[in-house]
Design an enzyme around this catalytic site. Structure first.
Site, PDB file in Angstrom:
ATOM      1  N   TYR A  55       0.817  -1.211   0.000  1.00 51.70           N
ATOM      2  CA  TYR A  55       0.000   0.000   0.000  1.00 51.70           C
ATOM      3  C   TYR A  55       0.857   1.271   0.000  1.00 51.70           C
ATOM      4  O   TYR A  55       0.351   2.350  -0.294  1.00 51.70           O
ATOM      5  CB  TYR A  55      -0.918   0.049   1.237  1.00 51.70           C
ATOM      6  CG  TYR A  55      -1.922  -1.068   1.337  1.00 51.70           C
ATOM      7  CD1 TYR A  55      -2.094  -2.009   0.331  1.00 51.70           C
ATOM      8  CD2 TYR A  55      -2.713  -1.202   2.479  1.00 51.70           C
ATOM      9  CE1 TYR A  55      -3.020  -3.041   0.443  1.00 51.70           C
ATOM     10  CE2 TYR A  55      -3.650  -2.221   2.605  1.00 51.70           C
ATOM     11  CZ  TYR A  55      -3.789  -3.143   1.581  1.00 51.70           C
ATOM     12  OH  TYR A  55      -4.700  -4.155   1.717  1.00 51.70           O
ATOM     13  N   GLY A  56       2.118   1.127   0.393  1.00 49.89           N
ATOM     14  CA  GLY A  56       3.009   2.283   0.414  1.00 49.89           C
ATOM     15  C   GLY A  56       2.697   3.293   1.499  1.00 49.89           C
ATOM     16  O   GLY A  56       3.104   4.461   1.404  1.00 49.89           O
TER      17      GLY A  56
END
Length: 293
Positions: A55-56
């Protein structure tokens, strides 16, 4: 269930640990928004935060947790091994813990399958799960599980000689237009708890045009989103609705003191339309087979 405090409800996993019935999902939540969303959710009373390396946003999720002032041992944190990291499990968890700035996570998941340098899907699955099984003894992970595993892949995983630990959780897409009853039943029979992602049908969901849901929402005096969350929890799985809007985060948590009747649940169970938010066309390996109903 009407007398229960749903927002503090938990489900007991096959490890004995208790996962909160409702949490905050952070898929597609940008780093700029997710820090405040996590803080707001925890200060409102949420006690489960779901994220992933892919998802960063793990760093900002960790910041939001610290901003909330809620002690770490009162929060259930779930994160996931990146889809292309099945052959480097320990590096995956170490990377996530560094980003989150935590010593451990409560639940660590492997997500579906993807082609790496290994020879076959079966070898990747066996090797990654064998490595996953070692993590609880390191103290870095309390529970291990899977995500997006259909019955076909679950059967292969559980039959693998290296599988000594039954996954504690299978995180899958669950809403009335993708109820997956056969998959949920299979997981239940194997002692695997289900967590529903995209439990609100995601952005611009066709669900919000469904006349049955809209009529029920009006009759019950609850939002369609609240109806969908109650439907999932009353079915026995945990839910992780995603939002970065403070008002919606609070509204989604307003689940105490009411419940759906058996008749209302049955009506939602029998919605005829079908759609999936998360599909496998972008993956080099097929993970959904349309056989979960």
């Amino acid at each position: 269930m009407a007398d229960d405090k749903v927002t503090s409800k938990t489900f007991t996993l096959n490890t004995g640990d208790k996962i909160p019935a409702i949490g905050l999902g952070t898929w597609k939540s940008s780093p700029n928004d997710v820090r405040d969303a996590v803080r707001v959710a925890l200060q409102k009373g949420y006690r489960h935060i779901d994220t992933a390396l892919a998802y960063g946003n793990e760093h900002e999720v960790g910041q939001g947790i610290r901003d909330s002032g809620v002690p770490r041992d009162q929060i259930w944190v779930t994160t996931k091994l990146d889809n292309t990291w099945h052959h480097i499990v320990e590096k995956g968890i170490d990377t996530s813990l560094k980003s989150l700035d935590m010593d451990y996570v409560d639940l660590y998941l492997i997500v579906s399958l993807s082609k790496t340098s290994m020879k076959s899907e079966e070898s990747k699955r066996g090797i990654s799960w064998r490595e996953m099984q070692r993590l609880p003894s390191t103290g870095k992970v309390r529970n291990i599980g899977i995500s997006n595993f259909a019955i076909r892949n679950l059967e292969k995983l559980l039959a693998d000689p290296s599988c000594k630990t039954i996954p504690a959780v299978n995180q899958i897409e669950l809403h009335p237009n993708n109820p997956s009853p056969k998959l949920v039943q299979y997981c239940t029979e194997k002692g695997i708890h289900c967590t529903g992602y995209s439990c609100l049908g995601s952005t611009d969901s066709p669900l919000y045009k469904d006349p049955t849901l809209l009529k029920m929402s009006e009759a019950v005096g609850r939002t369609p989103q609240q109806i969908l969350l109650a439907w999932g929890i009353q079915h026995g799985w945990s839910v992780i609705p995603k939002s970065v809007n403070a008002a919606r985060i609070e509204k989604n948590f307003d689940l105490d003191g009411w419940s759906l009747s058996e008749e209302e649940i049955n009506k939602l169970d029998n919605l005829k339309d079908r759609f999936k938010v998360c599909k496998d066309g972008w993956l080099p390996v097929k993970v959904f087979f349309g056989d979960d109903e």
